[in-house]
Design a protein around this motif. Structure first.
Motif, PDB file in Angstrom:
ATOM      1  N   SER A  65       0.709  -1.325  -0.287  1.00 22.33           N
ATOM      2  CA  SER A  65       0.818  -0.103   0.451  1.00 22.33           C
ATOM      3  C   SER A  65       1.069   1.245  -0.177  1.00 22.33           C
ATOM      4  O   SER A  65       0.339   2.213  -0.908  1.00 22.33           O
ATOM      5  CB  SER A  65      -0.597   0.173   1.441  1.00 22.33           C
ATOM      6  OG  SER A  65      -0.304  -0.409   2.055  1.00 22.33           O
ATOM      7  N   GLN A  82       0.160  -8.416   0.910  1.00 24.42           N
ATOM      8  CA  GLN A  82       0.857  -6.999   1.238  1.00 24.42           C
ATOM      9  C   GLN A  82       2.392  -7.118   0.582  1.00 24.42           C
ATOM     10  O   GLN A  82       3.046  -6.330   0.424  1.00 24.42           O
ATOM     11  CB  GLN A  82       1.159  -6.911   2.622  1.00 24.42           C
ATOM     12  CG  GLN A  82      -0.155  -6.067   3.034  1.00 24.42           C
ATOM     13  CD  GLN A  82       0.106  -5.900   4.566  1.00 24.42           C
ATOM     14  OE1 GLN A  82       0.498  -4.913   5.102  1.00 24.42           O
ATOM     15  NE2 GLN A  82      -1.595  -6.582   5.394  1.00 24.42           N
ATOM     16  N   SER A 144      -3.571  -8.597   1.435  1.00 22.66           N
ATOM     17  CA  SER A 144      -3.639  -7.425   0.788  1.00 22.66           C
ATOM     18  C   SER A 144      -5.326  -6.394   1.629  1.00 22.66           C
ATOM     19  O   SER A 144      -6.308  -7.545   1.878  1.00 22.66           O
ATOM     20  CB  SER A 144      -3.567  -6.731  -0.322  1.00 22.66           C
ATOM     21  OG  SER A 144      -2.070  -6.990  -0.924  1.00 22.66           O
ATOM     22  N   GLU A 145      -5.770  -5.301   1.960  1.00 25.65           N
ATOM     23  CA  GLU A 145      -6.267  -4.315   2.048  1.00 25.65           C
ATOM     24  C   GLU A 145      -7.377  -4.230   1.250  1.00 25.65           C
ATOM     25  O   GLU A 145      -7.715  -3.719   0.248  1.00 25.65           O
ATOM     26  CB  GLU A 145      -5.589  -3.216   3.186  1.00 25.65           C
ATOM     27  CG  GLU A 145      -5.587  -3.841   4.260  1.00 25.65           C
ATOM     28  CD  GLU A 145      -4.982  -2.276   5.062  1.00 25.65           C
ATOM     29  OE1 GLU A 145      -5.155  -0.698   3.838  1.00 25.65           O
ATOM     30  OE2 GLU A 145      -4.198  -1.524   5.918  1.00 25.65           O
ATOM     31  N   ASN A 146      -7.769  -5.369   1.400  1.00 22.53           N
ATOM     32  CA  ASN A 146      -9.215  -6.252  -0.444  1.00 22.53           C
ATOM     33  C   ASN A 146     -10.378  -6.312   0.288  1.00 22.53           C
ATOM     34  O   ASN A 146      -9.966  -7.245   0.946  1.00 22.53           O
ATOM     35  CB  ASN A 146      -7.713  -6.225  -1.569  1.00 22.53           C
ATOM     36  CG  ASN A 146      -8.999  -6.211  -2.551  1.00 22.53           C
ATOM     37  OD1 ASN A 146     -10.084  -7.088  -2.436  1.00 22.53           O
ATOM     38  ND2 ASN A 146      -8.537  -5.816  -3.852  1.00 22.53           N
ATOM     39  N   ASP A 147     -11.364  -5.872   0.115  1.00 19.91           N
ATOM     40  CA  ASP A 147     -12.995  -6.726  -0.044  1.00 19.91           C
ATOM     41  C   ASP A 147     -12.213  -8.355  -0.279  1.00 19.91           C
ATOM     42  O   ASP A 147     -13.062  -9.241   0.064  1.00 19.91           O
ATOM     43  CB  ASP A 147     -13.916  -5.918   0.509  1.00 19.91           C
ATOM     44  CG  ASP A 147     -14.386  -4.781   1.282  1.00 19.91           C
ATOM     45  OD1 ASP A 147     -13.378  -4.873   2.596  1.00 19.91           O
ATOM     46  OD2 ASP A 147     -15.134  -4.053   1.057  1.00 19.91           O
TER      47      ASP A 147
END
Length: 517
Positions: A65, A82, A144-147
């Motif tokens: 990110s 990540q 990773s920050e992903n729905d």
């Protein structure tokens, strides 16, 4: 990894509606094929490369990110973990100096990304599996920050009902367990797209399946995982086991895994989409707004969103793709066989070999898949993953005699397949200078019997002989790989030996949930 979805919770009604819409999508696809409502031939190809982030010490860096924020380009996206990124190259017409053009675009884009990554003490590493990854680097917390990734992980865990198990016996033996799908993120690949008409789709897909083993043999670049030396191309067994939603009992019954080579040659693109719906329970039952049959009845072109989303959760090594661009439907074959790296030049050489060979084989009057049993193609793939450039493969004998012969991959490539690939690139209209330069790199790999995997293994053992322990040797090899990768000379020219200094020690102890022979 595909479209973003919202992780808002899923109930039984959602699954029933999604299954209904999946079957409506299949009916709509059938009508589109019968009515010939697909884009005309445009000779378009596309390229995606998944990348790793590592520090100057060679260890993984979980900070995509931060790096993406600095890159600030839509060409770069998140991947599952990540420590991963993905770069997408816009579609190009397969003609002229396209190969050199692709190489220059990648050098510019990855050079820029590398400069931005260095601002946060990271490096871009283009490699099939980062050799310094340990099991405790890839957990649910490292996703990773992903729905979509969150929901996919939750649904796959629920479907399996127990930990995911890795058990791979290669040069060494790896046993590891994970409560999440995060170990899948160890695998980074090159994805090659080719837009084809419905009438040519089956021939192109069959040709791509037939040569998947050869691609792996010459391009293998993933010999290590979690500190163990495994197969020369370890991504396929890792990917299959890390995404395996089957319990041991379902495996024993012969239920198909979601990472799948396939089981037959096909007659139509519809065959693959229909198999995906028939054999695999939906993991992400999220419905789109369109009703595909109504859109068709009104003269429009449906996005088939449910089928596209479902298709993205079945990991075929040659995947069918349906998409709509500028209001017109098209089909693509997505080749997912190759690992990332080692260098941009190597990636483009692999690209040239694939597009040339698949064109030539798809147009042969007596196609290879009419002479090679599908089971032999699947065995070839497994063999090439295990042994890389040293593999011996089954291949149809030339001439009228027929039958199957066992032939070393390097001899098959040099004597039979490289001339075919050259003919295919000529048919695309690729300039002879590009053709000869990049196919010459494949020829040299075969002549020297060296690729990314063989270099990694030899360099690791060189570092061990210099007195480094296992983790330190893997870190030293990874740093050396990164240096040579960024220098850009193709991997068959890389020297194995180099001065290994005390700086090669890995800072601090690391635990890994692995067992080895």
């Amino acid at each position: 990894m595909g479209e973003k979805v919202a992780a808002d919770g899923i109930d039984l009604a959602d699954r029933e509606r999604y299954r209904r819409k999946l079957h409506n999508c299949l009916e709509a696809l059938h009508r589109l094929l019968v009515e010939k409502r697909f884009d005309r031939p445009r000779n378009l190809m596309g390229l995606e490369i998944e990348l790793n982030l590592a520090g100057a010490d060679g260890l993984p860096r979980m900070m995509n990110s931060q790096v993406l924020e600095r890159i600030a380009s839509g060409d770069f996206q998140t991947e599952l973990a990540q420590c991963n990124l993905e770069v997408n190259i816009l579609p190009h017409r397969l003609s002229g100096r396209v190969l050199d053009q692709l190489a220059e675009e990648l050098r510019t884009g990855l050079g820029y990304a590398e400069r931005k990554a260095r601002e946060v003490a990271a490096r871009i590493v283009m490699i099939g599996i980062l050799p310094t990854l340990h099991a405790n680097d890839l957990t649910a917390a490292s996703l990773s920050e992903n729905d979509r990734y969150v929901l996919l992980n939750d649904q796959m865990r629920a479907a399996r009902g127990e930990d995911f198990a890795l058990d791979i016996r290669g040069v060494e033996h790896l046993v590891s367990r994970s409560p999440s799908i995060a170990p899948e993120a160890a695998c980074t690949s090159v994805q090659l797209h080719l837009q084809v008409t419905p009438g040519r789709f089956a021939a192109v897909w069959n040709a791509a399946q037939a040569i998947a083993a050869v691609q792996v043999a010459v391009g293998a670049n993933s010999p290590f995982l979690f500190g163990r030396e495994l197969w020369r191309e370890s991504r396929p067994p890792v990917f299959q086991q890390a995404t395996d939603t089957r319990s041991p009992e379902l495996q024993a019954q012969g239920v198909r895994p979601r990472t799948w080579f396939g089981e037959r040659w096909i007659d139509s693109a519809y065959d693959l989409f229909e198999e995906n719906v028939r054999y695999f329970p939906p993991l992400l039952p999220v419905c789109g707004a369109q009703e595909p049959l109504r859109i068709l009845d009104e003269g429009g072109v449906p996005d088939l969103a449910e089928m596209v989303l479902h298709n993205g959760t079945i990991y075929r090594w040659n995947r069918p793709v349906y998409a709509v661009a500028d209001g017109v439907a098209h089909l693509r074959v997505e080749n997912r066989v190759l690992p990332a790296g080692p260098t941009i030049t190597d990636v483009i050489a692999n690209t040239a070999f694939y597009y040339g060979l698949v064109r030539a084989l798809a147009e042969e009057p007596r196609p290879v898949w009419s002479r090679l049993p599908f089971a032999a193609a699947a065995r070839n793939f497994d063999t090439a993953c295990r042994y890389g450039i040293d593999a011996t493969l089954d291949w149809p004998r030339p001439g009228r005699a027929g039958g199957i012969a066992e032939i070393p991959a390097v001899r098959l490539v040099r004597k039979e397949l490289l001339p075919l690939a050259a003919r295919g690139l000529d048919a695309w209209g690729v300039e002879p200078a590009d053709r000869d330069h990049y196919l010459g790199i494949i020829d040299e790999r075969c002549r020297r019997r060296g690729n990314g995997a063989s270099w990694q293994a030899a360099a690791f053992h060189h570092a061990r002989r210099q007195g480094l322990d296992r983790d330190a040797a893997l870190a030293a090899m990874t740093r050396r790989y990164s240096e040579l990768m960024h220098a850009g000379q193709p991997v068959h020219t890389w020297p194995v030996a180099w001065p290994v200094s005390a700086r090669s020690a890995v800072p601090g102890p690391r635990e890994a949930a692995t067992e080895g022979a």
